[in-house]
Motif scaffolding. Sequence first.
Motif, PDB file in Angstrom:
ATOM      1  N   ARG A   1      42.037  26.537  35.251  1.00 60.94           N
ATOM      2  CA  ARG A   1      41.063  26.953  34.645  1.00 60.94           C
ATOM      3  C   ARG A   1      40.639  28.482  35.717  1.00 60.94           C
ATOM      4  NH1 ARG A   1      41.161  28.607  29.351  1.00 60.94           N
ATOM      5  NH2 ARG A   1      39.706  29.358  28.721  1.00 60.94           N
TER       6      ARG A   1
ATOM      7  N   HIS B   1      43.138  30.780  35.878  1.00 62.73           N
ATOM      8  CA  HIS B   1      44.155  31.637  34.647  1.00 62.73           C
ATOM      9  C   HIS B   1      42.719  32.287  34.446  1.00 62.73           C
ATOM     10  CE1 HIS B   1      45.040  31.842  30.747  1.00 62.73           C
ATOM     11  NE2 HIS B   1      44.181  31.789  30.208  1.00 62.73           N
ATOM     12  N   ASN B   2      41.615  32.787  34.703  1.00 68.18           N
ATOM     13  CA  ASN B   2      41.322  33.610  34.378  1.00 68.18           C
ATOM     14  C   ASN B   2      40.866  34.721  35.435  1.00 68.18           C
ATOM     15  OD1 ASN B   2      39.287  32.023  32.020  1.00 68.18           O
ATOM     16  ND2 ASN B   2      37.609  31.380  33.413  1.00 68.18           N
TER      17      ASN B   2
ATOM     18  N   SER C   1      39.897  33.020  23.675  1.00 69.58           N
ATOM     19  CA  SER C   1      38.947  32.340  24.836  1.00 69.58           C
ATOM     20  C   SER C   1      38.172  31.342  24.481  1.00 69.58           C
ATOM     21  CB  SER C   1      38.073  33.147  25.463  1.00 69.58           C
ATOM     22  OG  SER C   1      38.797  34.211  25.935  1.00 69.58           O
TER      23      SER C   1
ATOM     24  N   ILE D   1      39.787  38.627  21.881  1.00 69.60           N
ATOM     25  CA  ILE D   1      39.417  37.743  22.976  1.00 69.60           C
ATOM     26  C   ILE D   1      39.106  36.778  23.288  1.00 69.60           C
ATOM     27  CG2 ILE D   1      38.219  38.440  25.840  1.00 69.60           C
ATOM     28  CD1 ILE D   1      39.580  41.080  25.754  1.00 69.60           C
TER      29      ILE D   1
ATOM     30  N   GLY E   1      44.730  40.912  35.386  1.00 72.24           N
ATOM     31  CA  GLY E   1      46.101  41.674  33.678  1.00 72.24           C
ATOM     32  C   GLY E   1      45.793  42.564  33.671  1.00 72.24           C
ATOM     33  N   ILE E   2      44.375  42.781  32.469  1.00 67.61           N
ATOM     34  CA  ILE E   2      44.312  43.468  31.497  1.00 67.61           C
ATOM     35  C   ILE E   2      43.055  43.984  32.228  1.00 67.61           C
ATOM     36  CG2 ILE E   2      41.510  43.315  30.557  1.00 67.61           C
ATOM     37  CD1 ILE E   2      41.569  40.608  29.901  1.00 67.61           C
TER      38      ILE E   2
ATOM     39  N   LEU F   1      44.195  36.507  34.418  1.00 69.74           N
ATOM     40  CA  LEU F   1      43.888  37.312  32.984  1.00 69.74           C
ATOM     41  C   LEU F   1      43.075  38.738  33.341  1.00 69.74           C
ATOM     42  CD1 LEU F   1      43.566  37.138  29.960  1.00 69.74           C
ATOM     43  CD2 LEU F   1      41.726  36.164  30.148  1.00 69.74           C
TER      44      LEU F   1
END
Length: 175
Positions: A98, A101-102, A33, A29, A108-109, A105
Motif C-alpha cells: 500500500r 501504491h500510494n 480510496s 478519489i 501519477g496524479i 498514485l
Amino acid sequence: MFSNIAEFFSSGSNLVFFVFALFIIGGAIFMISFTKVVHMVVAVAFSFLSLAGLYVLLEAEFVAFVQILIYAGAISILMIFGIMMTKHGEDNGASSGRPLHNILLGIGILGLFGIIFYAIQTADFPAENVALAQDNTLEIGMRIFTDHVIPFELMSVLLTVAFIGAIVVAKREEE
C-alpha cells in the motif's frame, strides 16, 4: 503562462467552479480510496451533489435538479439497499504494498495534473456567443415530447421491463 491563472481566479464564478471541481475530484478519489462500501457510496453521493452545483453554475437548473434527484438520491439509496441486502465478510487485512501504491498514485496524479494544466494553459479557446433559451426546462420538455418522443417512450418501456425482470429475479431467489 501563469498570467492566465491570475485572470482565472479574478472572477467569482471561476473560483466557485474551481471549488466544485475540487469537491468532485476529491469525492472520486475518496471513493476509490475507501475500503468500506458505505463510505464509498457517501463519497460518490458527494461527487454527484458537487456536479449538480456545477450545473447550477452553468445555468442548467433542470439538469442540476435531475442530478440531485436521480443520482445523489435514487442511485445512492439503491446502492445502500444493495449493500444491506447482500452479505459481506470482514476484510481487516491491508495489503503490504500500500505505501508504494500510494506514492505511485501521487506521482501519477501530479503528472496527469501537470499535463492537463499545460494543455489548458497553451490551448486557444475561441469565444462564441450562443443564444441561451429563456426557460431551459420548457425547452427540454418541448424537445423531449416533440423531436425525441420515440426514444423517450422506448426508454420508459425498457425501464419497465428491467423493473419487472428485477421483481422476477427477486421472487426466484426468495423461493
